[in-house]
Design a protein around this motif. Structure first.
Motif, PDB file in Angstrom:
ATOM      1  N   ALA A 112       0.813  -1.212   0.000  1.00  0.00           N
ATOM      2  CA  ALA A 112       0.000   0.000   0.000  1.00  0.00           C
ATOM      3  C   ALA A 112       0.847   1.263   0.000  1.00  0.00           C
ATOM      4  O   ALA A 112       0.373   2.324  -0.401  1.00  0.00           O
ATOM      5  CB  ALA A 112      -0.928  -0.001   1.219  1.00  0.00           C
ATOM      6  N   GLN A 113       2.112   1.170   0.426  1.00  0.00           N
ATOM      7  CA  GLN A 113       2.967   2.348   0.496  1.00  0.00           C
ATOM      8  C   GLN A 113       4.423   1.892   0.337  1.00  0.00           C
ATOM      9  O   GLN A 113       5.216   1.929   1.267  1.00  0.00           O
ATOM     10  CB  GLN A 113       2.771   3.090   1.813  1.00  0.00           C
ATOM     11  N   MET A 114       4.763   1.472  -0.873  1.00  0.00           N
ATOM     12  CA  MET A 114       6.015   0.783  -1.148  1.00  0.00           C
ATOM     13  C   MET A 114       7.244   1.620  -0.810  1.00  0.00           C
ATOM     14  O   MET A 114       8.248   1.101  -0.326  1.00  0.00           O
ATOM     15  CB  MET A 114       6.054   0.374  -2.627  1.00  0.00           C
ATOM     16  N   GLU A 115       7.205   2.923  -1.063  1.00  0.00           N
ATOM     17  CA  GLU A 115       8.385   3.757  -0.855  1.00  0.00           C
ATOM     18  C   GLU A 115       8.587   4.138   0.605  1.00  0.00           C
ATOM     19  O   GLU A 115       9.676   4.579   0.971  1.00  0.00           O
ATOM     20  CB  GLU A 115       8.274   5.043  -1.702  1.00  0.00           C
ATOM     21  N   ARG A 116       7.581   3.964   1.443  1.00  0.00           N
ATOM     22  CA  ARG A 116       7.668   4.440   2.824  1.00  0.00           C
ATOM     23  C   ARG A 116       7.681   3.314   3.842  1.00  0.00           C
ATOM     24  O   ARG A 116       7.798   3.575   5.040  1.00  0.00           O
ATOM     25  CB  ARG A 116       6.489   5.372   3.132  1.00  0.00           C
ATOM     26  N   ARG A 117       7.588   2.082   3.376  1.00  0.00           N
ATOM     27  CA  ARG A 117       7.542   0.956   4.307  1.00  0.00           C
ATOM     28  C   ARG A 117       8.408  -0.185   3.819  1.00  0.00           C
ATOM     29  O   ARG A 117       8.605  -0.362   2.620  1.00  0.00           O
ATOM     30  CB  ARG A 117       6.105   0.460   4.499  1.00  0.00           C
ATOM     31  N   VAL A 118       8.904  -0.966   4.761  1.00  0.00           N
ATOM     32  CA  VAL A 118       9.689  -2.163   4.450  1.00  0.00           C
ATOM     33  C   VAL A 118       9.210  -3.289   5.355  1.00  0.00           C
ATOM     34  O   VAL A 118       9.080  -3.108   6.572  1.00  0.00           O
ATOM     35  CB  VAL A 118      11.195  -1.933   4.667  1.00  0.00           C
ATOM     36  N   PHE A 119       8.952  -4.441   4.752  1.00  0.00           N
ATOM     37  CA  PHE A 119       8.643  -5.625   5.551  1.00  0.00           C
ATOM     38  C   PHE A 119       9.933  -6.406   5.737  1.00  0.00           C
ATOM     39  O   PHE A 119      10.581  -6.806   4.765  1.00  0.00           O
ATOM     40  CB  PHE A 119       7.593  -6.505   4.864  1.00  0.00           C
ATOM     41  N   VAL A 120      10.321  -6.597   6.983  1.00  0.00           N
ATOM     42  CA  VAL A 120      11.530  -7.360   7.318  1.00  0.00           C
ATOM     43  C   VAL A 120      11.084  -8.742   7.787  1.00  0.00           C
ATOM     44  O   VAL A 120      10.335  -8.857   8.761  1.00  0.00           O
ATOM     45  CB  VAL A 120      12.350  -6.652   8.401  1.00  0.00           C
ATOM     46  N   SER A 121      11.555  -9.760   7.104  1.00  0.00           N
ATOM     47  CA  SER A 121      11.141 -11.119   7.424  1.00  0.00           C
ATOM     48  C   SER A 121      11.952 -11.671   8.590  1.00  0.00           C
ATOM     49  O   SER A 121      13.026 -11.145   8.917  1.00  0.00           O
ATOM     50  CB  SER A 121      11.338 -12.021   6.203  1.00  0.00           C
TER      51      SER A 121
END
Length: 245
Positions: A112-121
């Motif tokens: 939904a907000q690719m440039e402002r968020r990162v999912f860390v696994s």
């Protein structure tokens, strides 16, 4: 005259009543803010105004219930970092805030907000995935780990690419954007096995008609380390983190 004085007193009584009611409500809200850590006692020191917080999904939209890993890799960018501790990746990101999230809701929040968020696994057999974030930040991450890989897949713009780093140095980079090609370094053995020598180079970009696609990006990601389709390797249910930049 007596009636006028009585009316005036009645009006004053009503005004005082509402003032008291407003003051009690204000005091109650202030007390709640202090208890929640939202109110700060004034000091003589200069207080720097923090940047506005990133709007992350509400708890109803983000679940911490372990799941997945959930397949991904289409219309996104991600990195695979040689690391067995996700906290190292989060520290390198320097997020303004973080929120625990499982794969399904965490990846949806980043989309939904690719440039402002990162999912860390969580760690996956010595790798940690970082999905999303701007290109400049991904380049910074690549310099902080002994081995890093970067992948791009956007079918709408026709942008597909992959890069391999060791000790901060880019050993191999390939990107194709609507026929415009960037290629540095020698093809890796995995690329040759996959037949990537059929793709255009800067020298033959005008004549070569065999372009990479999103499946090729997933294939090289799997060959280099972690397959984001999770078709052949089974991992236990887990959760990661959504980081707001």
């Amino acid at each position: 005259m007596e009636r006028i004085e009585l009316s005036t007193l009645a009006i004053l009584a009503v005004i005082l009543f509402f003032l008291g009611w407003w003051f009690k409500g204000w005091a109650r809200r202030l007390r709640q803010q202090v208890e929640n850590g939202e109110a700060v006692e004034p000091t003589e020191e200069t207080v720097l105004q923090a940047p506005p917080p990133v709007s992350l999904p509400t708890p109803a939209q983000v679940s911490q219930e372990p799941d997945g890993p959930v397949p991904f890799g289409y219309k996104t960018t991600w990195m695979a970092l040689r690391c067995d501790d996700p906290e190292r990746v989060i520290s390198a990101l320097r997020p303004r805030l973080r929120q625990s999230a499982n794969w399904t809701t965490g990846l949806a929040a980043v989309e939904a907000q690719m440039e402002r968020r990162v999912f860390v696994s969580p760690a996956l057999e010595g790798w940690v995935l970082a999905v999303g974030g701007p290109e400049a930040l991904q380049e910074e991450l690549a310099a902080q780990f002994p081995q890093a890989q970067r992948f791009m897949s956007h079918r709408t713009s026709g942008c597909f690419g992959w890069a391999l780093y060791e000790n901060g140095q880019c050993l191999r980079r390939y990107a194709c954007l609507n026929g415009q090609v960037e290629s540095t370094g020698e093809l890796t053995p995995q690329e040759r096995v996959l037949g990537f020598d059929r793709f255009p180079t800067p020298e033959n970009a005008d004549t070569c008609e065999t372009l990479p696609d999103e499946e090729d990006v997933l294939n090289i990601a799997a060959a280099w380390g972690v397959d984001p389709r999770f078709e052949k390797t089974a991992y236990p249910p887990s959760a990661g983190w959504v980081c707001g930049l």
